[in-house]
Design a protein around this motif. Structure first.
Motif, PDB file in Angstrom:
ATOM      1  N   VAL A  78      27.367  -8.922 -35.663  1.00 22.98           N
ATOM      2  CA  VAL A  78      28.110  -7.969 -34.834  1.00 22.98           C
ATOM      3  C   VAL A  78      29.557  -7.872 -35.300  1.00 22.98           C
ATOM      4  CG1 VAL A  78      28.851  -7.423 -32.490  1.00 22.98           C
ATOM      5  CG2 VAL A  78      26.590  -8.438 -32.882  1.00 22.98           C
ATOM      6  N   ALA A  79      30.154  -9.006 -35.609  1.00 23.76           N
ATOM      7  CA  ALA A  79      31.531  -9.012 -36.105  1.00 23.76           C
ATOM      8  C   ALA A  79      31.635  -8.287 -37.444  1.00 23.76           C
ATOM      9  CB  ALA A  79      32.026 -10.450 -36.240  1.00 23.76           C
ATOM     10  N   ASP A  80      30.656  -8.502 -38.321  1.00 25.45           N
ATOM     11  CA  ASP A  80      30.673  -7.829 -39.622  1.00 25.45           C
ATOM     12  C   ASP A  80      30.505  -6.321 -39.472  1.00 25.45           C
ATOM     13  OD1 ASP A  80      30.980 -10.266 -40.817  1.00 25.45           O
ATOM     14  OD2 ASP A  80      28.874 -10.522 -41.323  1.00 25.45           O
ATOM     15  N   VAL A  81      29.656  -5.904 -38.549  1.00 25.27           N
ATOM     16  CA  VAL A  81      29.460  -4.468 -38.319  1.00 25.27           C
ATOM     17  C   VAL A  81      30.734  -3.834 -37.794  1.00 25.27           C
ATOM     18  CG1 VAL A  81      28.237  -2.773 -36.899  1.00 25.27           C
ATOM     19  CG2 VAL A  81      26.968  -4.635 -37.980  1.00 25.27           C
ATOM     20  N   LEU A  82      31.392  -4.483 -36.846  1.00 27.22           N
ATOM     21  CA  LEU A  82      32.655  -3.947 -36.315  1.00 27.22           C
ATOM     22  C   LEU A  82      33.706  -3.856 -37.419  1.00 27.22           C
ATOM     23  CD1 LEU A  82      32.862  -5.794 -32.877  1.00 27.22           C
ATOM     24  CD2 LEU A  82      32.288  -3.392 -33.296  1.00 27.22           C
ATOM     25  N   LYS A  83      33.759  -4.868 -38.264  1.00 28.41           N
ATOM     26  CA  LYS A  83      34.716  -4.842 -39.374  1.00 28.41           C
ATOM     27  C   LYS A  83      34.432  -3.671 -40.309  1.00 28.41           C
ATOM     28  CE  LYS A  83      34.176  -7.198 -43.050  1.00 28.41           C
ATOM     29  NZ  LYS A  83      34.017  -8.242 -44.091  1.00 28.41           N
ATOM     30  N   MET A  84      33.150  -3.427 -40.598  1.00 25.94           N
ATOM     31  CA  MET A  84      32.790  -2.344 -41.506  1.00 25.94           C
ATOM     32  C   MET A  84      33.092  -0.979 -40.902  1.00 25.94           C
ATOM     33  SD  MET A  84      29.185  -1.826 -43.491  1.00 25.94           S
ATOM     34  CE  MET A  84      29.404  -3.441 -44.252  1.00 25.94           C
ATOM     35  N   LEU A  85      32.918  -0.860 -39.576  1.00 25.15           N
ATOM     36  CA  LEU A  85      33.168   0.414 -38.913  1.00 25.15           C
ATOM     37  C   LEU A  85      34.640   0.799 -38.925  1.00 25.15           C
ATOM     38  CD1 LEU A  85      30.802   0.129 -35.811  1.00 25.15           C
ATOM     39  CD2 LEU A  85      30.562   1.711 -37.728  1.00 25.15           C
TER      40      LEU A  85
END
Length: 361
Positions: A78-85
């Motif tokens: 979830v943290a990685d997805v938020l960072k990518m967004l």
């Protein structure tokens, strides 16, 4: 076995009769709802796959994997997805802006399109054409264009080399994948995915059992060719970091890179799902001819059977990835053109002879 046609017919009657909507609005609302369900499942399964592979990789390497964000590291993705967004999406000087922009969308369209064909349960099929096997092969081939355009449009020599490697590998191994599917079509007598599954309902009726030796060989080749089609190790020459940095998506950032990343993991799910659908009975339960055992197995919902079998095949493919070293590009092509394709042509002929002589179970 629960039939999802009950749910879909209830929803259709709700729109048409209870709410009094016309044919156009009913179909439009149903398409929007189905699209939202598919995209939601796509995103959630992709996040689960990233976490699952990290843990499987750690297990094979005798370590723990991500552990800091959330209990047992479950929120790391979830943290990685938020960072990518929220990452900045930058351009590349002297690149072909049109090709550079549309390449990730072609890749994700091909991935979502093939994902939509997976039959999760009886009645839970988004697309069920009478030429379903042909449609899956046709839609999945769009991904080759995404790889080619990403490398060519990036104005990066390493990306171009990576795109050429990826395209020639994917096009080559599509032949073996198609021959594996044709082997199952010959045995079932239908190209419709739901009919292929219906032919596997019953005691010891999965195609890998019905077709015995030819089907087992086709299943093994399907897994090898599917791994190559998804550009996964040991067939990841397109992303050979020591030679080509990140490969054809080197010049992408933010969700441009994210689309390629998502498509890679969902292509793995699609390959495993198709292998389960064609050779392992799909949502059909394991029946062995014992009344009590078969009754208990039939109580388990079909989508759990499908998800469990698919997860098992995915784990097997990940085992292969984290066990074997990367192959050379000439070895990869030699494996396809000199061994797998001739083998599958022989298997196809053998399956045709077995079906014609009634030698299948």
């Amino acid at each position: 076995m629960f039939d999802f046609n009950i749910v879909t017919q209830w929803f259709d009657n709700l729109l048409r009769q209870t709410l009094g909507l016309g044919n156009f609005w009913t179909i439009l609302i149903e398409c929007v709802v189905v699209g939202l369900i598919v995209l939601t499942l796509y995103a959630l399964i992709a996040m689960f796959m990233i976490f699952f592979e990290r843990k499987v990789c750690a297990w094979f390497q005798c370590r723990l994997g991500p552990m800091r964000v959330g209990p047992w590291g479950v929120l790391q993705v979830v943290a990685d997805v938020l960072k990518m967004l929220i990452k900045e999406i930058f351009g590349v000087d002297r690149s072909d802006k049109l090709l550079y922009t549309i390449a990730p969308f072609l890749t994700i369209i091909a991935s979502v399109g093939t994902f939509s064909f997976l039959p999760w349960n009886k009645g839970a099929l988004v697309l069920d054409f009478n030429v379903g096997v042909f449609m899956v092969t046709a839609i999945s081939s769009i991904g080759v264009l995404g790889v080619l355009l990403a490398g060519w449009g990036s104005n990066n020599k390493y990306s171009v080399v990576s795109a050429m490697r990826g395209a020639v590998q994917m096009i080559s191994y599509e032949i073996s994948l198609g021959l594996c599917m044709l082997t199952a079509v010959v045995l079932c007598g239908s190209m419709q995915l739901s009919e292929i599954i219906n032919a596997q309902v019953g005691p010891w009726n999965w195609l890998i059992v019905q077709g015995h030796i030819p089907a087992i060989l086709a299943f093994c080749v399907f897994l090898v060719a599917g791994n190559a089609e998804a550009n996964r190790a040991p067939f990841d020459l397109a992303e050979a970091e020591s030679e080509l940095t990140a490969g054809y998506h080197t010049e992408y950032s933010g969700m441009g890179f994210g689309y390629f990343y998502l498509a890679e993991y969902l292509n793995l799910v699609v390959i495993a799902g198709l292998a389960v659908t064609i050779f392992l009975g799909g949502w059909a339960p394991l029946n062995i001819g014992l009344a009590g055992f078969d009754t208990v197995m039939n109580y388990i919902p079909g989508f759990i059977w499908f998800a469990g079998k698919t997860l098992l095949v995915i784990w097997l493919l990940m085992w292969i990835r984290w066990t074997f070293p990367r192959l050379r590009v000439d070895h990869i092509l030699k494996l396809e053109w000199k061994y797998l394709m001739p083998l599958m042509l022989c298997v196809l002929v053998l399956m045709t002879v077995c079906v014609s002589l009634g030698l299948t179970l």
